[in-house]
Every structure is written in C-alpha cells, then in structure tokens.
Design a protein around this motif. Structure first.
Motif, PDB file in Angstrom:
ATOM      1  N   LEU A 183       0.862  -1.189   0.000  1.00 27.01           N
ATOM      2  CA  LEU A 183       0.000   0.000   0.000  1.00 27.01           C
ATOM      3  C   LEU A 183       0.893   1.232   0.000  1.00 27.01           C
ATOM      4  CD1 LEU A 183      -2.631  -1.059   2.699  1.00 27.01           C
ATOM      5  CD2 LEU A 183      -3.054  -0.732   0.258  1.00 27.01           C
ATOM      6  N   HIS A 184       1.257   1.690  -1.213  1.00 25.56           N
ATOM      7  CA  HIS A 184       2.055   2.920  -1.302  1.00 25.56           C
ATOM      8  C   HIS A 184       1.072   4.070  -1.421  1.00 25.56           C
ATOM      9  CE1 HIS A 184       5.650   0.630  -1.689  1.00 25.56           C
ATOM     10  NE2 HIS A 184       5.290   0.073  -2.830  1.00 25.56           N
ATOM     11  N   LEU A 185       0.654   4.607  -0.304  1.00 24.31           N
ATOM     12  CA  LEU A 185      -0.402   5.617  -0.387  1.00 24.31           C
ATOM     13  C   LEU A 185       0.147   7.037  -0.327  1.00 24.31           C
ATOM     14  CD1 LEU A 185      -3.081   3.844   1.863  1.00 24.31           C
ATOM     15  CD2 LEU A 185      -2.930   3.863  -0.626  1.00 24.31           C
ATOM     16  N   ASP A 186       1.444   7.178  -0.117  1.00 20.60           N
ATOM     17  CA  ASP A 186       2.112   8.496  -0.071  1.00 20.60           C
ATOM     18  C   ASP A 186       1.371   9.496   0.819  1.00 20.60           C
ATOM     19  OD1 ASP A 186       4.037   7.415  -1.733  1.00 20.60           O
ATOM     20  OD2 ASP A 186       2.883   7.903  -3.524  1.00 20.60           O
ATOM     21  N   ASP A 187       0.746  10.497   0.195  1.00 24.40           N
ATOM     22  CA  ASP A 187       0.118  11.556   1.003  1.00 24.40           C
ATOM     23  C   ASP A 187      -1.364  11.285   1.262  1.00 24.40           C
ATOM     24  OD1 ASP A 187      -0.562  11.787  -1.623  1.00 24.40           O
ATOM     25  OD2 ASP A 187      -0.503  13.980  -1.663  1.00 24.40           O
ATOM     26  N   VAL A 188      -1.736  10.005   1.233  1.00 24.72           N
ATOM     27  CA  VAL A 188      -3.138   9.630   1.435  1.00 24.72           C
ATOM     28  C   VAL A 188      -3.237   8.697   2.640  1.00 24.72           C
ATOM     29  CG1 VAL A 188      -5.019   8.271   0.412  1.00 24.72           C
ATOM     30  CG2 VAL A 188      -3.743   9.899  -0.999  1.00 24.72           C
ATOM     31  N   SER A 189      -4.291   8.845   3.445  1.00 27.46           N
ATOM     32  CA  SER A 189      -4.498   7.942   4.594  1.00 27.46           C
ATOM     33  C   SER A 189      -5.776   7.145   4.435  1.00 27.46           C
ATOM     34  CB  SER A 189      -4.606   8.751   5.893  1.00 27.46           C
ATOM     35  OG  SER A 189      -3.379   9.358   6.176  1.00 27.46           O
ATOM     36  N   ILE A 190      -5.785   6.006   5.137  1.00 25.84           N
ATOM     37  CA  ILE A 190      -7.009   5.208   5.230  1.00 25.84           C
ATOM     38  C   ILE A 190      -7.724   5.693   6.493  1.00 25.84           C
ATOM     39  CG2 ILE A 190      -7.953   2.888   5.519  1.00 25.84           C
ATOM     40  CD1 ILE A 190      -5.322   1.796   4.341  1.00 25.84           C
ATOM     41  N   VAL A 191      -8.899   6.287   6.315  1.00 26.16           N
ATOM     42  CA  VAL A 191      -9.632   6.814   7.473  1.00 26.16           C
ATOM     43  C   VAL A 191     -10.871   5.953   7.701  1.00 26.16           C
ATOM     44  CG1 VAL A 191     -10.742   8.834   8.511  1.00 26.16           C
ATOM     45  CG2 VAL A 191      -8.843   9.141   6.903  1.00 26.16           C
ATOM     46  N   LEU A 192     -11.027   5.472   8.926  1.00 21.44           N
ATOM     47  CA  LEU A 192     -12.211   4.689   9.284  1.00 21.44           C
ATOM     48  C   LEU A 192     -13.173   5.606  10.018  1.00 21.44           C
ATOM     49  CD1 LEU A 192     -10.318   1.585  10.707  1.00 21.44           C
ATOM     50  CD2 LEU A 192     -11.187   1.962   8.389  1.00 21.44           C
ATOM     51  N   THR A 193     -14.441   5.527   9.663  1.00 22.34           N
ATOM     52  CA  THR A 193     -15.455   6.330  10.348  1.00 22.34           C
ATOM     53  C   THR A 193     -16.455   5.379  10.978  1.00 22.34           C
ATOM     54  OG1 THR A 193     -15.195   8.028   8.644  1.00 22.34           O
ATOM     55  CG2 THR A 193     -17.111   8.204  10.107  1.00 22.34           C
ATOM     56  N   ASN A 194     -16.503   5.403  12.303  1.00 25.10           N
ATOM     57  CA  ASN A 194     -17.419   4.509  13.016  1.00 25.10           C
ATOM     58  C   ASN A 194     -18.789   5.173  13.085  1.00 25.10           C
ATOM     59  OD1 ASN A 194     -18.733   2.806  14.771  1.00 25.10           O
ATOM     60  ND2 ASN A 194     -16.990   2.596  16.173  1.00 25.10           N
ATOM     61  N   SER A 195     -19.788   4.500  12.546  1.00 23.55           N
ATOM     62  CA  SER A 195     -21.147   5.068  12.520  1.00 23.55           C
ATOM     63  C   SER A 195     -21.801   5.040  13.901  1.00 23.55           C
ATOM     64  CB  SER A 195     -22.020   4.275  11.548  1.00 23.55           C
ATOM     65  OG  SER A 195     -22.192   2.944  12.030  1.00 23.55           O
ATOM     66  N   HIS A 196     -21.290   4.208  14.793  1.00 22.97           N
ATOM     67  CA  HIS A 196     -21.949   3.977  16.083  1.00 22.97           C
ATOM     68  C   HIS A 196     -23.448   3.757  15.891  1.00 22.97           C
ATOM     69  CE1 HIS A 196     -18.601   4.351  18.775  1.00 22.97           C
ATOM     70  NE2 HIS A 196     -18.198   5.443  18.165  1.00 22.97           N
ATOM     71  N   SER A 197     -23.783   3.133  14.777  1.00 25.08           N
ATOM     72  CA  SER A 197     -25.194   2.886  14.485  1.00 25.08           C
ATOM     73  C   SER A 197     -25.708   1.761  15.377  1.00 25.08           C
ATOM     74  CB  SER A 197     -25.335   2.478  13.028  1.00 25.08           C
ATOM     75  OG  SER A 197     -26.565   1.838  12.834  1.00 25.08           O
ATOM     76  N   PRO A 198     -26.924   1.908  15.872  1.00 21.82           N
ATOM     77  CA  PRO A 198     -27.482   0.823  16.676  1.00 21.82           C
ATOM     78  C   PRO A 198     -27.855  -0.390  15.827  1.00 21.82           C
ATOM     79  CG  PRO A 198     -29.067   2.606  16.408  1.00 21.82           C
ATOM     80  CD  PRO A 198     -27.798   3.058  15.763  1.00 21.82           C
ATOM     81  N   HIS A 199     -27.932  -0.212  14.496  1.00 20.80           N
ATOM     82  CA  HIS A 199     -28.298  -1.348  13.639  1.00 20.80           C
ATOM     83  C   HIS A 199     -27.081  -2.243  13.457  1.00 20.80           C
ATOM     84  CE1 HIS A 199     -31.904   0.800  12.888  1.00 20.80           C
ATOM     85  NE2 HIS A 199     -31.222   1.832  12.438  1.00 20.80           N
ATOM     86  N   LYS A 200     -27.328  -3.542  13.511  1.00 26.44           N
ATOM     87  CA  LYS A 200     -26.224  -4.498  13.363  1.00 26.44           C
ATOM     88  C   LYS A 200     -26.605  -5.501  12.294  1.00 26.44           C
ATOM     89  CE  LYS A 200     -23.769  -3.030  16.897  1.00 26.44           C
ATOM     90  NZ  LYS A 200     -23.821  -1.644  16.419  1.00 26.44           N
ATOM     91  N   LEU A 201     -25.594  -6.025  11.632  1.00 28.73           N
ATOM     92  CA  LEU A 201     -25.855  -7.142  10.729  1.00 28.73           C
ATOM     93  C   LEU A 201     -25.889  -8.388  11.610  1.00 28.73           C
ATOM     94  CD1 LEU A 201     -26.039  -8.039   7.686  1.00 28.73           C
ATOM     95  CD2 LEU A 201     -23.680  -8.709   7.959  1.00 28.73           C
ATOM     96  N   ASP A 202     -27.090  -8.860  11.955  1.00 30.57           N
ATOM     97  CA  ASP A 202     -27.122 -10.013  12.846  1.00 30.57           C
ATOM     98  C   ASP A 202     -26.932 -11.309  12.049  1.00 30.57           C
ATOM     99  OD1 ASP A 202     -29.547 -10.437  11.613  1.00 30.57           O
ATOM    100  OD2 ASP A 202     -30.736  -9.695  13.283  1.00 30.57           O
ATOM    101  N   ALA A 203     -26.764 -12.393  12.802  1.00 33.37           N
ATOM    102  CA  ALA A 203     -26.480 -13.680  12.164  1.00 33.37           C
ATOM    103  C   ALA A 203     -27.590 -14.034  11.177  1.00 33.37           C
ATOM    104  CB  ALA A 203     -26.352 -14.757  13.235  1.00 33.37           C
TER     105      ALA A 203
END
Ligand code: GLA
Length: 371
Positions: A183-203
C-alpha cells in the motif's frame, strides 16, 4: 507466561464476495486482541476479558459445546473445540485465558475474528500442533460457524492470521491463493469512520444473504453449470440474468458478480498507482451494496455519500458485513481535518448520532508477543 496477538481488519474492497468464492482485498490493522495464557491445575478453561463483564469456566473433562445466550466466550471456546476435533488432540490440563482487545466492538472491524484467531494461534503454539496460519484461519472460521452461528466466509480470519504491515492481501477465497500488495499511499491515509449505528448485521440477516446467493447458484445452474457465483464473469451474468425471475435474487447475484470484477480492477489500479480509479471503484462498491445487496442503511449511506462530495476524498464505502460498523475512506492528508468536520456535522444533523474517526495503521498477522 506466553502472550499472543491477532489483529482486526479493514476490507478495502470485495464485500460479500468471500462466501461466493470471489476476491477480497483486506488489510490487517495495528489494533486487535491480546491473549495471555497460563496453565492452571483446576482442569478448567477459564475465560476472562478486560472488555467484558461476563466470566466463563468450562471443564476440559466434558465434551465442548456452544454456550447459551450469545456468550462472548463462544469465540475462543469454539476455536479450541474445533482445533481439538480437527487434530484429534486432547487438553491435558486447564488454562486461564485473559483477553484484552482494542478493536472497537461492533464496528465491523473483526473483533470476533481476532479473538478466534488469537486463540487458535495460541493453542497451536502451546500444544505444538504445527498448523499453518491458513489452517488456523479455517479452524477459526469453523468456530464462527458452529459456535457463533454465523456462516461467514474466510476473509476476516484469513487476514487476521496472514496480514502483513503496509500491505493488503488480494485473496482468492475459492483457492485461498493470495498475493501481498504493497500500500504505497504516499500523502493519502485510510480513514475509518465509526457510525456507532445501533443497527447491526445479525447472524440471521447475514445467513439470509448467504442463502440468497446459493439460491441464485441453483437457478443459474439449470442453464449453465456453475459451482458458485464467482464462476461467472460480468458478461456471463448479463447473458444469463433473464433466467432469474425473482428480483431480489437477481440483485444479490448482480452485486456479487460485479463486486468480484471491481475488486480485480481495483487491485490492478493500485498496482499501477492509479488511486483515482481505485477510489471510484470503492464508491461503486458502496452503491452496489446499497442498491443491490441492501446491507447499508441510512447511517452508512450518509457517511459515504457525504464523503463523496468532499474535495480530497479519493473514495469511500462501507466495510465489513454492513448496516452498522464503519466506512473506509481514502483521504488526502491535507483534507483530513475538513473531512472529519464535514462528515461529523452532516452525520449528526441527519441521524442524531456522533461519528468517530480513526486513522488506520496496517499491521502484521497473528503472532507471539512473549514466549
Ligand atoms: C463479515 C464476514 C466476512 C465477509 C464480510 C462481508 O465480515 O465475517 O466473511 O463475508 O462480512 O464481506
């Protein structure tokens, strides 16, 4: 006192393709689960976690079986049970297992796979069973099927076992052949955004998608012999799609077939240092998961669609199973401040929820921290 570690993951592209024999492109993160293992003389497996109030003790003299009430200890117990069953080994003494994780729970970053994998890795080491990282990933996947009831693909456990810092893994989930892609991303970052959503993908919802894909295979096989959706190219699918009269099954299959192609194209683009194309494919992946696979929901859609409008954002999509959890975005470093502000404001106004941001750092796969 041996200490082990296995990471969580973020998938960059290739969602809901793994259980269809397709490609995925995840990377391991530098956060994950640590396991400290100590032998005891009680003939008990004693499961403790710094993150969970519930404590669980299981006798090593009874056959192992899944614990009731969605106990978190099903993840490690499942890994031990499957490992014992598959190798024919028996535990001769009890162990205290102390877990400590820093993967945000319920964020779609595979905290459960990291627990399963660190446990399989630790017992493989302490009992000298000689399984490879990929074999341990398969053990952990089986634990998820039989002890957590989720018929998941191999992606999460595989990357947790085989991850490598500064690389993503281009994995063929049918053959389990894989390549590390830097991953040669140079001046780019991988940003994760947590939705803190109450909805879940259940089994139940996840297993339903798995079933719908199998139904698509059954229908298509009447006209063209295939084992799995990954056996179809996009043009094969265009030729055969009119045979699928159920519109839901048609959409599910279309997502899988096009997502597999997007994943191939994205990896090719990255190898050619063409981040712009990679980003567009990420956005298309989200649209397909929203419209055809229907696993996004208002929260993840707001996060991704807001990100698409912001200068300096190369691509943004939901990552993991869906509904709740995180989006993954590629963002130019000089745009991260503005990105976080704008996404957080729009998200709060639209959903009333507070988004949380992490700059993702890649890390290695399961390993021993201390002998
Ligand atoms: C979950 C599953 C994986 C995979 C993703 C969707 O994370 O555990 O096997 O199917 O969802 O891509």
């Amino acid at each position: 006192m041996p200490i082990y570690f296995a990471p969580g993951r973020v998938n960059l592209i290739g969602e809901h393709t793994d259980y269809n024999g397709g490609f995925v492109f995840p990377c391991a993160l530098d956060f994950g689960t640590r396991l400290t293992l100590t032998a005891n003389s009680e003939r008990l497996l004693r499961f403790r976690s710094m993150n969970m109030a519930e404590t669980v003790d299981v006798s090593i003299d009874q056959p192992f079986r899944p614990l009731p009430n969605h106990s978190w200890a099903n993840y490690p117990l499942g890994s031990i049970a499957v490992l014992m069953q598959q190798t024919g080994c028996r535990l001769e003494k009890g162990y205290d297992l102390l877990f400590e994780g820093n993967v945000p729970l319920g964020a779609g970053l595979s905290s459960s796979a990291s627990i399963e994998v660190v446990t399989a890795y630790a017992f493989n080491d302490i009992l000298q069973l000689g399984l490879s990282p990929t074999q341990l990933a398969l053990v952990a996947q089986q634990a998820e099927h039989t002890y957590a009831g989720v018929n998941c693909g191999i992606m999460d456990q595989f990357i947790s076992a085989n991850g490598k810092q500064d690389n993503a893994v281009f994995l063929n989930c049918d053959t389990l052949q894989f390549d590390y892609v830097p991953l040669h991303l140079d001046d780019v970052s991988i940003v994760l955004t947590n939705s803190h959503s109450p909805h879940k993908l259940d089994a139940g919802t996840y297993n339903q998608r798995v079933k719908e894909c199998q139904q698509a295979v059954n229908i298509i096989s009447r006209h063209k012999p295939i084992r799995q959706l990954a056996d179809l190219t996009v043009s094969d699918f265009q030729e055969i799609q009119s045979t699928i009269t159920n519109p839901v099954i048609l959409r599910r299959a279309r997502h899988v077939v096009t997502e597999i192609q997007r994943t191939r194209d994205a990896v090719k683009a990255l190898r050619n240092n063409d981040l712009a194309t990679f980003g567009q494919l990420m956005n298309q992946s989200h649209q397909s998961l929203r419209d055809d696979y229907e696993v996004t929901g208002q929260e993840l859609d707001t996060l991704a669609q807001t990100a698409w409008q912001i200068p300096g954002v190369i691509g943004s999509r939901m990552t993991g199973g869906g509904f709740g959890g995180c989006t993954v975005s590629l963002v130019r470093n000089d745009a991260i401040g503005h990105f976080q502000q704008t996404v957080a404001d729009t998200y709060r106004q639209t959903t009333g929820l507070q988004a949380e941001f992490y700059i993702a750092h890649t890390g290695g796969g399961a390993r021993t921290l201390q002998q």
